[in-house]
Every structure is written in structure tokens, then in C-alpha cells.
Scaffold this active site. Structure first.
Site, PDB file in Angstrom:
ATOM      1  CD  GLU A   1     -10.970   0.346  13.787  1.00  0.00           C
ATOM      2  OE1 GLU A   1     -11.401  -0.640  13.134  1.00  0.00           O
ATOM      3  OE2 GLU A   1     -10.157   1.138  13.322  1.00  0.00           O
TER       4      GLU A   1
ATOM      5  CG  ASP B   1       9.788  -0.171   5.111  1.00  0.00           C
ATOM      6  OD1 ASP B   1      10.431  -1.019   5.763  1.00  0.00           O
ATOM      7  OD2 ASP B   1       8.723  -0.427   4.528  1.00  0.00           O
TER       8      ASP B   1
ATOM      9  CG  HIS C   1     -11.284   0.002   9.443  1.00  0.00           C
ATOM     10  ND1 HIS C   1     -10.704  -0.669  10.490  1.00  0.00           N
ATOM     11  CD2 HIS C   1     -10.517  -0.296   8.359  1.00  0.00           C
ATOM     12  CE1 HIS C   1      -9.647  -1.347  10.071  1.00  0.00           C
ATOM     13  NE2 HIS C   1      -9.508  -1.137   8.771  1.00  0.00           N
TER      14      HIS C   1
ATOM     15  CG  ASP D   1     -10.448   4.414   7.227  1.00  0.00           C
ATOM     16  OD1 ASP D   1     -11.653   4.726   7.325  1.00  0.00           O
ATOM     17  OD2 ASP D   1     -10.062   3.338   6.719  1.00  0.00           O
TER      18      ASP D   1
ATOM     19  CB  ILE E   1      -0.957  -0.020   1.207  1.00  0.00           C
ATOM     20  CG1 ILE E   1      -1.919  -1.213   1.091  1.00  0.00           C
ATOM     21  CG2 ILE E   1      -1.734   1.291   1.305  1.00  0.00           C
ATOM     22  CD1 ILE E   1      -2.752  -1.465   2.323  1.00  0.00           C
TER      23      ILE E   1
END
Length: 531
Positions: free
Chosen positions: A263, A173, A281, A258, A154
């Protein structure tokens, strides 16, 4: 009997039809995942379980899933699956990391636009009949610096889209190589530099102990004043309370989230703050993504149940359908080598060394290792398989090492497995002939050529006349037919071995009769899974 799959969450009808078209029995019960008690009652009837996020795969459920071989999660997150418990029970857990990558990346870009131009608040204001043109002063994305934390599937797409918007992209990263960074067109930096330089920060990493609160209060304090933070990855990556304080102080100019630490999120320190965009989400919530992940999980599960191909598994090396076709005999050989060593070793094993030579050295060695360890550990636990065996070995403190080399002998390729205990080392080697059948080619350094059968008998002795006769007569008198007989010796008059492939197992009385002759140092029955 055809494999049977349960779909216990809402999944595309196209995916359900894929199972049927592949000859797999499928029961589509999209609301069953919410009924824990009913799911417990029926799970024992299925080889595969296809789910989304509603079904909770707990250790209790896995205990009832006696037939279960594979769980397929249509999506990336597997928070609703007890993966360690599945691994211990030998159940493969697959997800679909690519099916919603574009959709999630696009959502992150959309959130970045929304917070840059305060679009949600401006929309609400205008709906209310206000015309607050001066209130909603935004910023351009053009020429701004975007800091991307995590450059996997992503994150890479986000980088590509941001470069198309003519943003400057810097990336943090630990696994990103300079070569990969150059190919993506981004600049690799450490985390502190990213925090100090970025006008926008977007997160695209999984939630682990290392990434939890990667944007902590301390990290947020290091960011550039006026930064905007986007999180469409996982709740828990950002300290929400610390971010709320930074928003209130004006250090952070905006945020778009998001995902949340808890949750469904009914309350969060971010709720109600100006220039904070929040969505429930929705990262993967597009028609295309839902269809893609459903189709992908159905194809992956079907491939595994029908051909043994493993894709996108979280607890086992991936093996493509092409690899499975070529490697099948070698995987079987590795399992047989492990089974031989396991049945021949009574004392605790401390280490296993596996040598791959020639053509097999270029194959999927991680999968071959799993097959060898599965064969070895079945003696300890008959229920182990390629998924659970490495865990059982690790729990017993067994060290596993692998070596590979170019072709070094008469065979195109071979595998040699050596088991180490406190008192000795025992080795066995094998190859796969052109007929696709595995063979043992060396035991204890003695060369042989032995076909592998379900029921075998292994003996050791001094190289003296009459051994063949003793074996043949004793087994013949007991009505045990010899399908194949292989002999080998280190040197004339030295150590010798015999490996017999029998039509049926030799019962204990026959083994005792052979031992009673006094001609054998060792008489060991062996069983192999040749199905």
C-alpha cells in the site's frame, strides 16, 4: 516542568485540546511527519509523540528522541513504528484498538453486501445508462454460513452483526474459548472446517508470521466452490495472486478487499476482475472513528505522562489509573528491591525469582516484575526503565520466574526477590507500610525494618559489641550524618547486618576506613532513586 507533546500528523482539534486541558504543552504540526529531516531536528524536545500513519518512527529518529517517553498511534496498526527499537530505548508504544472497531466491522459487513449483490458494478452500469437487470444476479446473506477468521474486538462485532442478519456464524481463532464462543452465539471450528463450510469468509487477525498468507493457494483450494472472501484486516493475509486465479477459474465467486499486501496499492492481481470490490483502506475512515481514536490516544498519553497509567501499550503491561494510584508504592518497592540486589551482585546473574505474598499477590504482577527488573538492570545500564529492562535481562540470558501466595506472615503483603548466580543466591524482601512508604524487612534471611533513602550503607559482620560505635564514630568524624540506623542478626553471636540511611553519600575514604577496622565482612554503599 510540564510534559511536552508533538502531534506530527493530522489529528482532531478535540484531541489537541485534551492535551492542553490536562496541562500538557502541545505543538500541533500536522505536516511535520512527512518532513523526516525537520522531524529529526526537533524530536529531542518532546516527551510524547502523537501520530497516525504518515510519521515513520525509525531507529534513527528514536536515537534523536532523548526525552521521548511515549508514542501514541491513533489507530490500530503500528507498521510505521519500529517497536523493538522503541522498547530498547524505553519508550512506550500505545495504540487505540477500540476506537475504530465498530467502523471497521461495519465496513466488512458493507463489503460483504457489496460483493453479494455486485453493487459497485451495477452502479457503474446504471450510471452509464444501461439497464442490465439480468446481468447482476446476487445471493442473499440470510441463512448463509459466515466463516470468521479471528474473533477479537472487530471480529466479535462482525459476528454480532452477522447473527442479526440471520447468518450462521462459524469462527476460527486459536485463542477463542468454548465459553466465549457460546456467549457470542458462534460455533468454534478449526481452519479446515471453516474453509470447507463457509459461504463467506471474512478475516480479522493481525499480520504476523503465523497469519501471513493464512489464505494461501492451498487453503483457497480447500474452500467451498462459490465462496466469497472479504479482507478488511491487513494486506498479506491472503495470497492475492492465488485468489485471482481462483476467481478466474470460478472456484471463488467474489472478493472484497480494503487492504493489500503493498500500500498504497496501485497494482494488484485483483484489480480489473469481475465481482471484485476494492476500496483504499477505508476501514477506519468515518468521522466518528477518526474522532474516537484521536481522543483516545490523547487521553492515554496524558494519563501516562501525568499519572503513570499505561493503557493499550504494545511493549509494556497495562496499568490503569486506579492501579497506578494503589500500586505506586509497591512499584517503587519492587524497583528498590531490584536496585539493592543489582548493587550487591558482582557476578553474572542467571535467574531472578520474585515472590508476591498477601495483598500484593492480587495486583498487576507483570508490571511489578518490570519494575523489579528495571531496578536490577539499572546497575548494568542506567538508562533502562520498565519498558526496556526485560529486554536487557533477556539479552543477558536471565530467567525470570514469579510466584504468588496468600498472606503467610505478619505483613498484609510483601515482595521477596531472589537473585541466582552460579555461585550463590541472594534474597531481599520488603513491604509497604500504611504510610505508603516502602521498607526493607529481610536481607539474607535476617529480619530488619529499614526505611529506604537515597544514600545508604550496608555492612555485614559478626554479632559482637562495638559495631554501632565503630560505624557512628567513623561516619561522624567524616561529617556524614546518619538519618536512620537499622540492625539485624541471625542469632546472638552469629551473622549480623546493618543498614544505614545517610544524609549524603559516604566517600571512598570513609568506606576504606571502615574496612580497615577489620570488623566488617562487607562494606557496600547503595544508592536508590526515591524521587
Amino acid at each position: 516542568m510540564a510534559p511536552r507533546v508533538l502531534v506530527s500528523d493530522k489529528l482532531s482539534e478535540t484531541a489537541v485540546q485534551i492535551f492542553r486541558d490536562r496541562g500538557i504543552e502541545v505543538d500541533y504540526m500536522p505536516d511535520l511527519g512527512k518532513d523526516k529531516d525537520r522531524l529529526l531536528e526537533v524530536i529531542g524536545d518532546y516527551d510524547g509523540l502523537a501520530i497516525r500513519s504518515a510519521t515513520k518512527v525509525t531507529e534513527k529518529l528514536l536515537e534523536r528522541a532523548s526525552r521521548l517517553k511515549v508514542i501514541g498511534r491513533a489507530g490500530i496498526g503500528v507498521d510505521n513504528i519500529d517497536v523493538p527499537a522503541a522498547s530498547r530505548r524505553g519508550v512506550i508504544v500505545m495504540n487505540t484498538p477500540f476506537g475504530n472497531a465498530v467502523t471497521t466491522a461495519e465496513h466488512a459487513i458493507a463489503m460483504m453486501f457489496a460483493v453479494a449483490r455486485q453493487l459497485p458494478e451495477a452502479s457503474v452500469s446504471t450510471h452509464q445508462g444501461k439497464w442490465e437487470k439480468n446481468r447482476f444476479m446476487g445471493v442473499e446473506l440470510f441463512n448463509k454460513t459466515l466463516g470468521v477468521i479471528g474473533v477479537g474486538n472487530i471480529g466479535s462485532i462482525v459476528c454480532d452483526r452477522a447473527l442479526g442478519l440471520h447468518m450462521k456464524v462459524i469462527a476460527y481463532d486459536p485463542y477463542l474459548s468454548e465459553e466465549r464462543a457460546q456467549k457470542l452465539g458462534v460455533t468454534k471450528v478449526d481452519l479446515d472446517e471453516l474453509l470447507a463450510r463457509a459461504d463467506f469468509i471474512t478475516l480479522h487477525v493481525p499480520l504476523t508470521e503465523k497469519t501471513r498468507n493464512i489464505l494461501s493457494a492451498e487453503a483457497i483450494a480447500k474452500t467451498k466452490k462459490g465462496v466469497r472472501i472479504i479482507n478488511c484486516a491487513r494486506g498479506g493475509l491472503v495470497d492475492e495472486a492465488a485468489l485471482a486465479e481462483a476467481l478466474k477459474s470460478g472456484h471463488v465467486a467474489g472478493a472484497a478487499f480494503d487492504v493489500f499486501e503493498k500500500e498504497p496499492a496501485t497494482d494488484s492481481p485483483l484489480f480489473g476482475l469481475p465481482n471484485v470490490v476494492v476500496t483504499p483502506h477505508l476501514g477506519a475512515s468515518t468521522t466518528e472513528a477518526q474522532e474516537n481514536v484521536a481522543i483516545q490516544v490523547a487521553e492515554q498519553m496524558s494519563d501516562y505522562l501525568l499519572t503513570g497509567a499505561v493503557q493499550n501499550a504494545l511493549n509494556m503491561p497495562s496499568v490503569t489509573a486506579e492501579e497506578a494510584a494503589v500500586m505506586g508504592p509497591w512499584l517503587k518497592l519492587a524497583q528498590h528491591l531490584g536496585a539493592f540486589a543489582g548493587q550487591m551482585t558482582q557476578e553474572p546473574i542467571t535467574a531472578v525469582n520474585i515472590l508476591y505474598d498477601g495483598v500484593v499477590a492480587g495486583m498487576n504482577l507483570e508490571a511489578l516484575n518490570c519494575a523489579a527488573i528495571a531496578g536490577l538492570m539499572k546497575v548494568v545500564n542506567p538508562d533502562v526503565n520498565m519498558v526496556s529492562a526485560p529486554i536487557v535481562a533477556r539479552e543477558r540470558g536471565i530467567r525470570i520466574s514469579t510466584t504468588h501466595q496468600e498472606k503467610s506472615g505478619a505483613f498484609e503483603g510483601y515482595i521477596k526477590l531472589t537473585v541466582v548466580t552460579d555461585g550463590r543466591e541472594r534474597s531481599i524482601a520488603g513491604t509497604v507500610f500504611s504510610d505508603g512508604k516502602p521498607r526493607f524487612i529481610q536481607i539474607k534471611g535476617i529480619n530488619i525494618d529499614a526505611e529506604i533513602g537515597a544514600h545508604m550503607l550496608y555492612t555485614t559482620n559478626e554479632d559482637v559489641p562495638g559495631i554501632i560505635g565503630t560505624l557512628g564514630q567513623t561516619l561522624g568524624e567524616a561529617g556524614v550524618n546518619i538519618a536512620n540506623f537499622t540492625l539485624g542478626r541471625a542469632a546472638p553471636g552469629g551473622d549480623a547486618i546493618a543498614l544505614l540511611y545517610l544524609d549524603k553519600p559516604a566517600d571512598p575514604a570513609v568506606l576504606d576506613a571502615l574496612r580497615a577496622t577489620g570488623r566488617f565482612h562487607q562494606v557496600q554503599p547503595l544508592e536508590f532513586d526515591v524521587a
